[in-house]
Design an enzyme around this catalytic site. Structure first.
Site, short mmCIF file in Angstrom:
data_model
loop_
_atom_site.label_atom_id
_atom_site.label_comp_id
_atom_site.label_asym_id
_atom_site.label_seq_id
_atom_site.Cartn_x
_atom_site.Cartn_y
_atom_site.Cartn_z
N SER A 99 -26.24 -40.14 8.78
CA SER A 99 -25.63 -40.38 7.48
C SER A 99 -24.72 -41.59 7.59
O SER A 99 -24.29 -41.97 8.68
CB SER A 99 -24.80 -39.18 7.04
OG SER A 99 -23.56 -39.13 7.75
N ASP A 100 -24.41 -42.21 6.46
CA ASP A 100 -23.30 -43.14 6.43
C ASP A 100 -22.02 -42.32 6.63
O ASP A 100 -22.03 -41.09 6.51
CB ASP A 100 -23.27 -43.92 5.12
CG ASP A 100 -22.62 -45.29 5.27
OD1 ASP A 100 -21.80 -45.47 6.20
OD2 ASP A 100 -22.92 -46.20 4.46
N CYS A 101 -20.94 -43.00 6.93
CA CYS A 101 -19.74 -42.26 7.36
C CYS A 101 -19.14 -41.44 6.23
O CYS A 101 -18.79 -41.98 5.17
CB CYS A 101 -18.73 -43.23 7.96
SG CYS A 101 -19.34 -43.93 9.51
N ASP A 102 -19.06 -40.13 6.48
CA ASP A 102 -18.56 -39.13 5.54
C ASP A 102 -19.49 -38.91 4.35
O ASP A 102 -19.09 -38.29 3.35
CB ASP A 102 -17.15 -39.47 5.05
CG ASP A 102 -16.13 -39.48 6.18
OD1 ASP A 102 -16.22 -38.60 7.05
OD2 ASP A 102 -15.28 -40.38 6.21
N ALA A 103 -20.73 -39.36 4.46
CA ALA A 103 -21.67 -39.17 3.36
C ALA A 103 -22.04 -37.71 3.15
O ALA A 103 -22.43 -37.33 2.04
CB ALA A 103 -22.93 -40.00 3.58
#
Length: 785
Positions: A301-305
């Site tokens: 995932s993208d960060c904190d997605a």
């Protein structure tokens, strides 16, 4: 080359040599890199047995983990499993245009403190040179492995390249991409990934072996940061993302990245597409990437997605639902700790199974094993001879200079304003906030560069009497010193202005509202131009396009150069172009729109124009409206001509085309027949391929590197069929001496190059004429039922 120029080059070379000596093995002593299965490992453990297939080794390792240990591995900071001798691993490292210490896995704070910093990607793309892109990837792969072997890394997975199509000129991260054309972006993705991962530029790959791991991001239809309060975290791309646009614009770069580049990583994006978060989209991650394209690797995932799926978007009702959504969709690792925090409760509540976790872990540990991190000390294995002496080498820095030189685009050159003459310019005015700040040359996601030198410093080596005035405080240009700049301009032979944007204007989380130069820049430029003794030179440092129509039409502005964010060697490259030591040959990889385009909402994802509502469409393929500069535009100090050679251009015979069966008649396009590419079949598509031979001549007066761009155009792109007006189908970069001629052969595949996406996403070829173009020359090929 004049004496002042030589002194400038000698100064840069001396700095490079000094840094290279400082980074030699004598001073950059290696620490212990992390690895598994070393000399102290217990005997007869299958996951350490290099003779076994990787999937068998992975299965053995996963089976030995407790549930708690398994869940702990699902975040980008994966802790050690000490009882099995498995060290901690950090998945997040960056290498967008050089190994960077952004992210968590790379530490350029030890003996190695720098890495080669290439131009920001948008400028490198302007070279239209896949071999250059590949060599940059190779350097990044080598320097990444060198940092790891030197004990200054906790991971070898790099979250680059960014291959989202540069759909809207206001996008703050467009600078990170190869531009607006999906074919070009896909080619960039494939060769860059191959270079980073240690593969050949083309042909079969050994998928069990990785020098470093590249990750194509952000999958998919991601190109908005923060526009008028709409942020990437909550943006739902549903206005609308059609099957047609997914098939021929948003997804092709990722398909090429997987199928041609064999990328070992994919990052799913923050945004939703038609209501579904991409990281929770089974059809996207599992059916499309893994099943249809054959993706072999891990998905992050993208960060904190993952957290925003519940916390910001409200798509998932609970944290556990968010964890279940992404794991069942096919995501493997969460950048962040959300899955690690809520994975156990999701399992306890029955929303995920241990098999869901194991599926993700198999992909994660397979990549680490493919990197050789379960084969004992990596310094004694295949890439073990890559040491700190292979970071910031003269060869690598020469490539950074070449990339900057080849990307710079000459946008205007009236009356031979450029190149400047070293013998005639006895005093030089350098004006602008971008002239004397080396960091502004680097763009974003950069690491500490091998050398830093500003354009001003280099130009002072070319012209002894060089006078500087910043004119503005920064790109915002809300604090000015115009009188000082005017005084400098009126007192010198020639003036070069360094204007444009900076990372306060365009970057991650920052989109622009306007396309004009910010603040008082235009006033500063025009005041300086009016005061100067001769037409001034305007150098634009920016990633996204800017509306400089005022400069394009002002006779007191003799030349305009676009230099992107040109990296550690950018100052020298710009000076060499200004003084004719390098012949510019870059071409714009994006359309430069007028300010009026800002009336179009960034949130409208449609690519195709809608005349009924006045929607103008996007990118050169579909946009119907005025431009400042076109995609593919670029001047040179030389004149070039292009011509198809009949002897080497052999379209398929009419009998081959006539043998194809038109499958249906469409209402759009006036009831013309279409051919379904899937129905044509691979064998027939192969038979339709043909060579197109192009004769290219440099008419002088200078040697130059010249991109040859091959386009397809349709004569009736406005008939409602959704055809692009034209489409790039091939490109090649040539170096030609003055008066030299060369021949370039392109392979044209009608099934690939003549087809378009129908409304339901199928690839079809329209009956009728198709024109293949290069420069001003073209030939016609007609498909008739």
């Amino acid at each position: 080359m004049g004496g002042h120029a030589r002194s400038s080059l000698h100064a840069v070379a001396a700095a490079v040599l000094l840094l290279h000596l400082l980074l030699s093995p004598a001073t950059a002593a290696a620490a212990e890199p992390p690895y598994t299965c070393g000399a102290g490992a217990p005997p007869n453990i299958p996951f350490c047995d290099r003779s076994l297939p990787i999937d068998r080794r992975v299965d053995d390792l996963v089976a030995r983990l407790t549930v708690e240990e398994k869940i702990s591995q699902l975040g980008d900071e994966s802790p050690a499993v000490a009882r099995l001798g498995v060290p901690a691993y950090k998945w997040w490292s960056e290498a967008l245009h050089g190994v960077s210490d952004h992210g968590r896995g790379i530490h350029l704070s030890g003996p190695l403190r720098a890495a080669t910093s290439f131009p920001q990607v948008i400028l490198t793309a302007a070279s239209f040179d896949p071999h250059l892109w590949y060599r940059i990837g190779q350097v990044i792969g080598v320097e990444a492995r060198a940092v790891y072997n030197n004990g200054q890394a906790e991971g070898l997975t790099f979250w680059a390249p960014n291959i989202n199509v540069f759909r809207d000129p206001r996008w703050g991260r467009g600078q990170e991409t190869p531009g607006e054309d999906p074919t070009m972006s896909g080619k960039y993705a494939a060769v860059f990934v191959r270079g980073v991962q240690g593969y050949a530029i083309a042909g079969p790959v050994n998928s069990t072996d990785l020098e470093a791991s590249a990750c194509c991001k952000h999958f998919t239809a991601y190109d908005l940061e923060n526009w008028k309060g709409v942020t990437r975290y909550v943006f739902d791309a549903k206005v609308p993302v059609t099957a047609q646009d997914l098939e021929d614009t948003y997804n092709p770069p990722f398909k090429s990245c997987v199928e041609d580049g064999h990328a070992s990583g994919i990052m799913c994006s923050y945004n939703r597409v038609n209501g579904v978060p991409t990281c929770a989209d089974y059809n996207l991650l599992s059916k499309t990437a893994r099943q249809s394209w054959g993706f072999y690797g891990y998905i992050t995932s993208d960060c904190d997605a993952v957290s925003i799926i519940h916390d910001a978007q409200g798509y998932a009702k609970t944290a556990e639902d968010a964890v279940a959504d992404v794991l069942k969709a096919g995501m493997d690792v969460n950048c962040g700790s959300y899955v690690q925090q809520h994975g156990a409760s999701a399992l306890q509540q029955g929303k995920i199974t241990e098999q869901d976790i194991d599926r993700a872990l198999r992909n994660l540990f397979a990549v680490r094993m493919r990197l050789g991190l379960f084969n004992g000390d990596p310094r004694r294995n295949r890439y073990g001879n890559i040491g700190p002496d292979q970071v910031c080498t003269p060869e690598h820095q020469s490539l950074a200079l070449e990339a900057a030189q080849d990307g710079i685009v000459l946008l205007k050159n009236d009356g031979g304003a450029l190149p400047l003459s070293k013998s005639k310019v006895t005093s030089l005015g350098v004006i602008g906030f971008n002239a004397n700040n080396a960091t502004r040359l680097l763009g974003n996601y950069y690491g500490p560069p091998c050398v830093t030198v500003t354009p001003l410093q280099v130009l002072q080596g070319y012209v002894k009497d060089t006078r500087f005035a910043a004119g503005c405080n920064a790109a915002a240009c809300n604090v000015t010193a115009i009188p000082e700049a005017v005084q400098v301009a009126s007192s010198v032979d020639s003036v070069v202005l360094f204007m444009g944007l900076d990372q306060d204007q365009e970057r991650e989380e920052v989109d622009r509202l306007d396309l004009t130069l910010p603040g008082q820049q235009q006033s500063l430029i025009e005041s300086v131009a009016n005061a100067a003794k001769k037409p001034v030179i305007l150098v634009l440092l920016c990633g996204g396009p800017v509306d400089v129509s005022f400069a394009k039409t002002n006779p007191k502005i003799g030349a305009i150069l676009w230099a992107g964010y040109p990296g550690e060697a950018g100052g020298l490259a710009i000076a060499q172009v200004l003084f004719g030591e390098h012949n510019p040959g870059g071409r714009l990889p994006v359309t430069w729109y007028p300010q009026d385009f800002t009336k179009v909402p960034m949130t409208d994802m449609r690519m195709r124009a809608d005349p009924a509502t006045g929607y103008p469409g996007r990118t050169y393929r579909f946009y119907r409206g005025p431009t400042v500069f076109d995609f593919g535009y670029g001047l040179s100090y030389s004149k070039y001509s292009h011509r198809f050679m009949a002897s080497g251009t052999k379209p398929p015979s009419m009998s081959k085309i006539a043998g194809l069966k038109a499958v249906e008649t469409t209402a759009a396009g006036g009831g013309a027949a279409i051919y379904d590419v899937e129905a044509i079949g691979e064998e027939a598509c192969e038979r339709l391929k043909f060579p197109a031979l192009v004769r290219v001549q440099n008419h002088g007066p200078m040697e130059g590197k010249h991109p040859v761009l091959l386009f397809l155009r349709w004569p009736n792109a406005t008939d409602g069929s959704g055809r692009p007006a034209r489409q790039l189908i091939g490109f090649r970069s040539l170096r030609l001496g003055a008066m030299e001629t060369a021949h370039v052969e392109f392979e044209v595949s009608p099934c690939k190059h003549f087809s378009r996406a129908s409304e339901d996403g199928r690839k079809v070829i329209d009956q009728g004429s198709h024109f293949v173009m290069v420069g001003e020359d073209e030939f016609e090929l007609s498909f008739m039922a």
